[in-house]
Write a protein that holds these residues in place. Structure first.
Motif, PDB file in Angstrom:
ATOM      1  N   THR A  19       0.850  -1.175   0.000  1.00 27.42           N
ATOM      2  CA  THR A  19       0.000   0.000   0.000  1.00 27.42           C
ATOM      3  C   THR A  19       0.889   1.228   0.000  1.00 27.42           C
ATOM      4  O   THR A  19       1.957   1.226   0.603  1.00 27.42           O
ATOM      5  N   LEU A  33      -2.443   6.737  -6.384  1.00 23.63           N
ATOM      6  CA  LEU A  33      -3.424   5.735  -5.982  1.00 23.63           C
ATOM      7  C   LEU A  33      -4.768   6.390  -5.693  1.00 23.63           C
ATOM      8  O   LEU A  33      -5.814   5.907  -6.138  1.00 23.63           O
ATOM      9  N   ALA A  34      -4.763   7.503  -4.980  1.00 26.54           N
ATOM     10  CA  ALA A  34      -6.009   8.202  -4.649  1.00 26.54           C
ATOM     11  C   ALA A  34      -6.718   8.689  -5.907  1.00 26.54           C
ATOM     12  O   ALA A  34      -7.945   8.559  -6.026  1.00 26.54           O
ATOM     13  N   HIS A  74      -6.474   7.482  -9.028  1.00 15.92           N
ATOM     14  CA  HIS A  74      -7.024   6.323  -9.739  1.00 15.92           C
ATOM     15  C   HIS A  74      -8.297   5.822  -9.054  1.00 15.92           C
ATOM     16  O   HIS A  74      -9.314   5.569  -9.695  1.00 15.92           O
ATOM     17  N   ASN A  75      -8.219   5.664  -7.747  1.00 15.55           N
ATOM     18  CA  ASN A  75      -9.330   5.069  -7.013  1.00 15.55           C
ATOM     19  C   ASN A  75     -10.554   5.969  -6.954  1.00 15.55           C
ATOM     20  O   ASN A  75     -11.683   5.472  -6.856  1.00 15.55           O
ATOM     21  N   ARG A 120     -12.368   4.998 -10.060  1.00 15.37           N
ATOM     22  CA  ARG A 120     -12.896   3.640  -9.933  1.00 15.37           C
ATOM     23  C   ARG A 120     -14.113   3.616  -9.015  1.00 15.37           C
ATOM     24  O   ARG A 120     -15.050   2.855  -9.236  1.00 15.37           O
ATOM     25  N   ALA A 121     -14.107   4.450  -7.997  1.00 13.30           N
ATOM     26  CA  ALA A 121     -15.215   4.484  -7.032  1.00 13.30           C
ATOM     27  C   ALA A 121     -16.528   4.893  -7.695  1.00 13.30           C
ATOM     28  O   ALA A 121     -17.603   4.482  -7.242  1.00 13.30           O
ATOM     29  N   ARG A 171     -13.468  -2.173  -7.053  1.00  5.71           N
ATOM     30  CA  ARG A 171     -12.540  -2.300  -5.925  1.00  5.71           C
ATOM     31  C   ARG A 171     -11.355  -1.364  -6.136  1.00  5.71           C
ATOM     32  O   ARG A 171     -10.880  -1.184  -7.261  1.00  5.71           O
ATOM     33  N   PRO A 172     -10.861  -0.783  -5.042  1.00  4.88           N
ATOM     34  CA  PRO A 172      -9.714   0.117  -5.156  1.00  4.88           C
ATOM     35  C   PRO A 172      -8.464  -0.645  -5.592  1.00  4.88           C
ATOM     36  O   PRO A 172      -8.270  -1.800  -5.230  1.00  4.88           O
ATOM     37  N   LEU A 173      -7.640   0.024  -6.361  1.00  2.29           N
ATOM     38  CA  LEU A 173      -6.345  -0.543  -6.727  1.00  2.29           C
ATOM     39  C   LEU A 173      -5.419  -0.472  -5.530  1.00  2.29           C
ATOM     40  O   LEU A 173      -5.582   0.372  -4.650  1.00  2.29           O
ATOM     41  N   TRP A 231      -1.116  -0.433  -4.522  1.00  3.24           N
ATOM     42  CA  TRP A 231       0.172  -0.054  -5.094  1.00  3.24           C
ATOM     43  C   TRP A 231       1.083  -1.265  -5.209  1.00  3.24           C
ATOM     44  O   TRP A 231       1.141  -2.098  -4.305  1.00  3.24           O
ATOM     45  N   TYR A 246      -0.209  -1.525 -14.988  1.00  3.11           N
ATOM     46  CA  TYR A 246      -1.405  -2.108 -14.376  1.00  3.11           C
ATOM     47  C   TYR A 246      -1.374  -3.623 -14.484  1.00  3.11           C
ATOM     48  O   TYR A 246      -0.973  -4.168 -15.505  1.00  3.11           O
TER      49      TYR A 246
END
Length: 149
Positions: free
Chosen positions: A10, A21-22, A24-25, A28-29, A34-36, A38, A137
């Protein structure tokens, strides 16, 4: 960095990793994906490719079939992780879910929101007034004939 339940790391120590990460997620949200998490190994591969492209002043995808890849380049300025991901995600305007096709370019966007992707690792190389950003990815997205979500 701490290990997640899947064994991926993480993003807790690197501000760039946390921001990437934030960003990207957040996209996705919107689709309740589901969150990715790292991946240090994906980030390392991304850094190698970003360095290669920067040093040679080139910009193209690496020919490798095992990871998805998004690229971003800026000259004469700088970008933040949020800027980079928002640029890719802006391609959502060109994606038509019903036909599962792009009006123009949308592969960066669909990779971000690809349902089966679980890990991401990103890097940036800077030099000569230029930045090259690379995200990798796993599993890869943009599989022909499949919808991202």
């Amino acid at each position: 960095m701490a290990l997640s339940a899947t064994g991926a790391r993480t993003a807790r120590e690197s501000p760039m990793a946390v921001e990437m990460l934030a960003a990207h997620n957040a996209f996705r949200a919107q689709f309740k994906l589901r969150p990715l998490v790292w991946s240090d190994s994906l980030a390392s591969a991304a850094q190698s490719w970003a360095n290669y492209l920067s040093k040679r002043r080139q910009f193209y995808h690496e020919s490798q079939p095992w990871h998805g890849e998004n690229l971003f380049e800026i000259q004469g300025g700088g970008a933040t992780p949020d800027d980079v991901v928002h640029d890719w995600a802006s391609e959502s305007l060109d994606y038509d879910y019903h036909s599962n096709g792009c009006n123009s370019v949308c592969g960066h966007y669909t990779q971000i929101v690809w349902r089966s992707t679980v890990e991401v690792g990103c890097a940036v190389a800077r030099g000569g007034g230029r930045e090259v950003w690379v995200c990798r990815y796993s599993p890869l997205g943009n599989v022909a004939g499949q919808r991202p979500y």
